[in-house]
Write a protein that holds these residues in place. Sequence first.
Motif, PDB file in Angstrom:
ATOM      1  N   ASP A 112       0.650  -1.362   0.191  1.00 20.27           N
ATOM      2  CA  ASP A 112      -0.025   0.043   0.079  1.00 20.27           C
ATOM      3  C   ASP A 112       0.980   1.329   0.115  1.00 20.27           C
ATOM      4  OD1 ASP A 112       0.900   0.100   2.557  1.00 20.27           O
ATOM      5  OD2 ASP A 112      -1.007  -0.109   3.451  1.00 20.27           O
TER       6      ASP A 112
ATOM      7  N   ARG B  52       2.788   2.330   2.276  1.00 14.89           N
ATOM      8  CA  ARG B  52       3.022   2.892   3.649  1.00 14.89           C
ATOM      9  C   ARG B  52       3.959   1.571   4.603  1.00 14.89           C
ATOM     10  NH1 ARG B  52      -2.226   4.137   2.736  1.00 14.89           N
ATOM     11  NH2 ARG B  52      -2.895   2.705   4.303  1.00 14.89           N
TER      12      ARG B  52
ATOM     13  N   TYR C 171      -0.448  -4.961   9.627  1.00 11.36           N
ATOM     14  CA  TYR C 171      -1.654  -4.290   9.001  1.00 11.36           C
ATOM     15  C   TYR C 171      -1.553  -2.787   9.183  1.00 11.36           C
ATOM     16  CZ  TYR C 171      -3.406  -9.317   8.386  1.00 11.36           C
ATOM     17  OH  TYR C 171      -3.415 -10.456   8.144  1.00 11.36           O
ATOM     18  N   SER C 172      -2.464  -2.102   8.445  1.00 11.76           N
ATOM     19  CA  SER C 172      -2.294  -0.663   8.341  1.00 11.76           C
ATOM     20  C   SER C 172      -2.394  -0.110   9.787  1.00 11.76           C
ATOM     21  CB  SER C 172      -3.378  -0.047   7.527  1.00 11.76           C
ATOM     22  OG  SER C 172      -4.565  -0.727   7.870  1.00 11.76           O
ATOM     23  N   TYR C 173      -3.095  -0.616  10.788  1.00 16.79           N
ATOM     24  CA  TYR C 173      -3.164   0.000  12.143  1.00 16.79           C
ATOM     25  C   TYR C 173      -1.853   0.031  12.971  1.00 16.79           C
ATOM     26  CZ  TYR C 173      -4.047  -4.901  13.320  1.00 16.79           C
ATOM     27  OH  TYR C 173      -3.788  -6.360  13.593  1.00 16.79           O
TER      28      TYR C 173
ATOM     29  N   THR D  92       2.723  -1.273   4.741  1.00 16.66           N
ATOM     30  CA  THR D  92       1.800  -2.355   5.115  1.00 16.66           C
ATOM     31  C   THR D  92       1.106  -2.838   3.715  1.00 16.66           C
ATOM     32  OG1 THR D  92      -0.007  -0.840   5.647  1.00 16.66           O
ATOM     33  CG2 THR D  92       1.391  -1.657   7.422  1.00 16.66           C
ATOM     34  N   THR D  93      -0.019  -3.619   3.789  1.00 20.11           N
ATOM     35  CA  THR D  93      -0.500  -4.139   2.423  1.00 20.11           C
ATOM     36  C   THR D  93      -1.903  -3.951   2.338  1.00 20.11           C
ATOM     37  OG1 THR D  93      -0.890  -6.269   3.561  1.00 20.11           O
ATOM     38  CG2 THR D  93       1.119  -5.865   2.268  1.00 20.11           C
ATOM     39  N   ARG D  94      -2.631  -4.019   1.299  1.00 16.35           N
ATOM     40  CA  ARG D  94      -4.219  -4.125   1.418  1.00 16.35           C
ATOM     41  C   ARG D  94      -4.722  -5.326   0.570  1.00 16.35           C
ATOM     42  NH1 ARG D  94      -2.357   0.254  -2.141  1.00 16.35           N
ATOM     43  NH2 ARG D  94      -2.419  -0.238  -4.214  1.00 16.35           N
TER      44      ARG D  94
ATOM     45  N   GLU E 227       2.446   1.075  13.485  1.00 13.79           N
ATOM     46  CA  GLU E 227       2.854   2.183  12.935  1.00 13.79           C
ATOM     47  C   GLU E 227       4.206   1.665  11.926  1.00 13.79           C
ATOM     48  OE1 GLU E 227       4.055   4.370  16.313  1.00 13.79           O
ATOM     49  OE2 GLU E 227       2.040   4.838  16.832  1.00 13.79           O
TER      50      GLU E 227
END
Length: 388
Positions: A85, A87, A149-151, A89-91, A153
């Motif tokens: 993604d 950042r 995951y995206s939550y 992390t992934t989606r 840091e």
Amino acid sequence: MPAEQRGPGLDRDSVRLLVSRGTEVSHHDFVELPRQLRAGDLLVVNTSPTLAAAVDGRIGHARVVVHFSTRGEDGRWAVELRDPDGRGTTRARTGGPAGTEVRLPDGVRLVLEEPLAGRSERLWWARVSAPGDADVTVLLRGHGRPIRYSYTERDQPLSVYQTVFALPSADGAGSAEMPSAARPFTARLVAELVSRGVQFAPITLHTGVASAEAHEPPYPERFAVPEASARLINAARAHRTPREASSSRGGDGSREGGRVIAVGTTAVRAVESATGTDGVVRPAEGWTDLVVTPERGVRAVDGLLTGLHEPEASHLLMLEALAGRTAIDRSYEEALAGLYLWHEFGDLHLILPDGESSHSALLPQPNVRLPLGRCDPAHRAHITYEEG
């Protein structure tokens, strides 16, 4: 971020603890856990180590991240392909089609063969080929990192995702994601619990990758309940038979100990998979697809120490099976109002029985050798019972 990184002098156990007994809720620090338990209580803990299960790869020129979930009996791996993604992390991405080849480091190739389950194409069975004697465990050690995951840091070292109970397995097996309910335990806290008469029963359940977006029920997972742990669980529960009730009550009229408290939903799934309709836990190992629901209920576990789950998560059905919908709704109202933290580095929820367990009368008397037999036929677990 992990609790120990939030400020000086903090440790893993520097998180909060929500305690519920029926609809009665109280707020504590996790270090107060020993005072919420009592001599004779038994904590069932998962010894599965966490794998560095995320590996970068390419499909053609496109970058992907492979989450290695579970190794099957035929040598294939259940995997989830995800898109970076930007950042760190992934989606989610759509899996497949069959025949898709993913190039991984060190010349490793992964080919998708078929979806793991007909209801979803998120996870696929894949065949992995590697040069020489290399295998997936070698790939993960050299190029893997913990799934996040995206939550979260930032990336963390694998040691941050290991619990104090994690034990390496001879075949390199482990969990794709940390059995996180046990993360706040420290050696000091374990020593205090033992000194107060709390016992521990180890089991193993290797978790697959979570359904972070779709909130699907858990897929089949490998587990083992050893003979020693089965005996500990049965002995703890046997101390609550009507015959012994009068001698086991404390000065306030409450019964002392004998509660079986699972540390994490993985421990519930493993123990309940090894429990027959007669309420007896037998040593077992294999694969389980058991999903604990209010309709199925629980037969061996009295309480649960767990994280806080999203509203769509299937784990909430397990919590409801233990405590009832009204009690869980009340607990989550308190957690939201108190700004408790969710996810693997978050706060914990201790669910204790509201009064004594109603299934203790099903238990065998102490010191009786437990018979071996078949597991609960209500779920299709592929299990081998151990002679003991």
